[in-house]
Design an enzyme around this catalytic site. Structure first.
Site, mmCIF file in Angstrom:
data_model
loop_
_atom_site.group_PDB
_atom_site.id
_atom_site.type_symbol
_atom_site.label_atom_id
_atom_site.label_comp_id
_atom_site.label_asym_id
_atom_site.label_seq_id
_atom_site.Cartn_x
_atom_site.Cartn_y
_atom_site.Cartn_z
ATOM 1 N N THR A 1 0.844 -1.188 0.000
ATOM 2 C CA THR A 1 0.000 0.000 0.000
ATOM 3 C C THR A 1 0.883 1.242 0.000
ATOM 4 O O THR A 1 2.019 1.190 0.457
ATOM 5 C CB THR A 1 -0.873 0.002 1.286
ATOM 6 O OG1 THR A 1 -1.696 -1.154 1.290
ATOM 7 C CG2 THR A 1 -1.737 1.230 1.393
ATOM 8 N N GLY B 1 -0.636 -3.634 5.192
ATOM 9 C CA GLY B 1 -1.659 -4.666 5.186
ATOM 10 C C GLY B 1 -2.401 -4.763 6.504
ATOM 11 O O GLY B 1 -2.934 -3.782 7.022
#
Length: 531
Positions: A351, A434
């Site tokens: 991310t 995550g």
């Protein structure tokens, strides 16, 4: 706490007119450029994340999802859920008939509709001031003319050579003679540049309809996927009200499901019953309490959190005092409770998170992801869009709230955060990594609130988290041996983490002094900058 300037480290960045903190230097520069050109925080965030979709392709991309919290100077907040849904034709029954019992990260059924591009446009219409054509200029330039690979990106890239090599379009775009690029190598993504240019001119519809959409659908159909042009055209961003919970005079805002923000709020509700300020921030007593609270909160997540239209309970029930009382009774300050079971394992994910605050006090907490490293590994060859695999968060289990069905959003790991103090904006922040993200929110917040760390110290501080089976406790190298031994003595199966745990960015807002103080994680390549 005061920094020891004899030791390696970085000071927090302090400015007054505007600030951006991202995990990549080119992204931070793009944001500052927009701010200095009169754009607001939302404009700058879109410009920054578009750059990251080019220069951090293993972490994020046009083929992924995003979430955001936009906070006005008076503390009013707006949440945006930019996660896409499963194709309408998919169902648990259909996959079971095909012999599938789970959706693996490599499965074509893990590719849900990418929601990010629609969310960018929705954010700009609601709060922005500049056109996409201006905001995507840097991203287009880096994709077409080339960008240098940074050190952490190069390190991570090597982990996905096999995945990329398995897809011809991915191999052609992201491998150099079959290998991962090295730090300093120049990478060009001309097809992605064309797609970004089309979005800059035609808006999100250029992505969700027409040639780009057809390229995505055809690519997935050739692999047995069920996505249709209608699925892409129906993509929409949902406006949501952040969920708030107080903690020691501060208020943490998280987005509601299908994201996992409730995990952070549950953890804070458990930890506020303990005097963390009296504990050593790197001692086993504090870290044991944090990880026990996490185990309880993640067990609740995996049992209940899903697309809100399919949840068995109202999400607010998960942070009610009665619920927290029941969970708190299962925590011991002295030992790990083996009865706490997190009922499934999930892959770790990738991310980017960025934070921007402008001169008028508008703040954006923004996160964008393709889930696993390089997502599904599937690149639509004509458009250059690398597709995420968020759908592997679904179960294939009839009756479970998070089982896969057409038009349903999966349980989501990515989440932005924001904190108020005395009702006023105080901290625009987020943590990548995550499943670690809500635990990371709690770690950063309690570092600052309970242990008096500044924003950079709170990000730098050593971390620990459970492995992807939620059984072994991974601790970073900065955790002292004495602490690791103390955690083991409390019943934790302690191992040294093979890689740094997550990453973070944050901007602290001091209205009284008129300053912005930014921090960015040294575990990544990026930095905070202001002016």
């Amino acid at each position: 706490m005061a920094r020891n300037f004899d030791l390696p480290g970085r000071s927090p960045v302090i400015a007054t007119r505007g600030m951006a903190a991202t995990s990549h230097p080119l992204s931070t520069s793009a944001a500052i450029e927009i701010l200095q050109d009169g754009g607001n925080a939302v404009d700058a965030a879109i410009a920054a994340v578009a750059v990251q979709c080019v220069v951090e392709p293993h972490m994020t991309g046009l083929g992924g999802d995003c979430f955001a919290i936009v906070t006005e100077p008076d503390g009013r907040m707006a949440g945006f859920n930019g996660s896409g849904a499963a194709p309408r034709a998919v169902s648990t029954a259909r996959l079971l008939e095909e012999g599938l019992r789970e959706i693996t990260p490599e499965s074509v059924h893990a590719v849900t509709v990418p929601g990010a591009v629609r969310a960018w446009e929705t954010l700009l219409k609601a709060h922005g001031s500049k056109p996409l054509k201006k905001l995507l200029r840097r991203a287009i330039s880096y994709a077409r003319d080339g960008f240098p690979v940074t050190a952490r990106v190069a390190r991570d890239w090597t982990h996905s050579v096999g995945k990329l090599a398995a897809d011809p379009a991915s191999a052609a775009a992201y491998l150099v003679k079959g290998e991962a690029p090295q730090a300093g190598d120049i990478i060009r993504l001309p097809r992605l540049a064309d797609t970004l240019s089309a979005i800059a001119s035609g808006g999100a519809d250029a992505f969700y309809t027409g040639e780009i959409a057809r390229d995505i659908v055809d690519t997935l159909k050739a692999r047995g996927g069920l996505m249709t042009p209608e699925d892409l055209a129906a993509c929409h961003t949902t406006a949501v009200a952040p969920v708030l919970r107080d903690y020691r005079g501060h208020t943490l805002a998280e987005l509601p499901p299908n994201g996992q923000g409730l995990v952070a709020l549950i953890m804070l509700g458990l930890l506020e019953r303990h005097d963390l300020a009296a504990l050593d921030p790197l001692g086993p007593e504090r870290l044991h309490l944090e990880i026990e609270a996490a185990r309880l909160a993640y067990a609740m997540r995996n049992r209940f959190i899903a697309d809100p239209g399919h949840m068995d309970v109202c999400h607010t029930d998960l942070i009610r005092p009665e619920t927290l009382d029941r969970l708190a009774a299962q925590m011991s300050p002295d030992k790990r409770n083996p009865a706490i079971q997190v009922p499934e394992s999930l892959p770790q994910t990738d991310t980017v998170y960025l934070s921007v605050v402008d001169k008028d006090g508008l703040a954006v907490s923004f996160i964008n992801s393709i889930f696993k490293e390089f997502g599904s590994g599937i690149t639509a060859p004509k458009s250059g869009v690398l597709l995420h695999n968020r759908g592997c968060s679904f179960r294939v289990q009839p009756g479970h709230s998070n089982t896969i069905e057409g038009g349903k959003r999966p349980m989501h790991t990515i989440l932005p955060a924001f904190a108020l103090k005395d009702g006023a904006p105080w901290l625009c922040f987020g943590v990548m990594g995550g499943h670690y993200q809500p635990c990371g929110h709690v770690h950063v917040l309690t570092n600052m609130i309970d242990h008096g760390m500044d924003v950079q110290e709170a990000i730098d501080a050593p971390r620990l988290f459970l492995d992807d089976t939620f059984t072994r406790l991974q601790v970073e190298s900065g955790i002292p041996e004495k602490t690791a031994a103390g955690l083991a003595a409390r019943g934790h199966d302690v191992v040294r983490a093979a890689s740094p745990i997550g990453g973070a960015q944050a901007i602290q807002i001091d209205r009284k002094r008129g300053t912005l103080t930014g921090g960015s994680d040294p575990r990544k390549d990026g930095h905070a900058a202001g002016y």
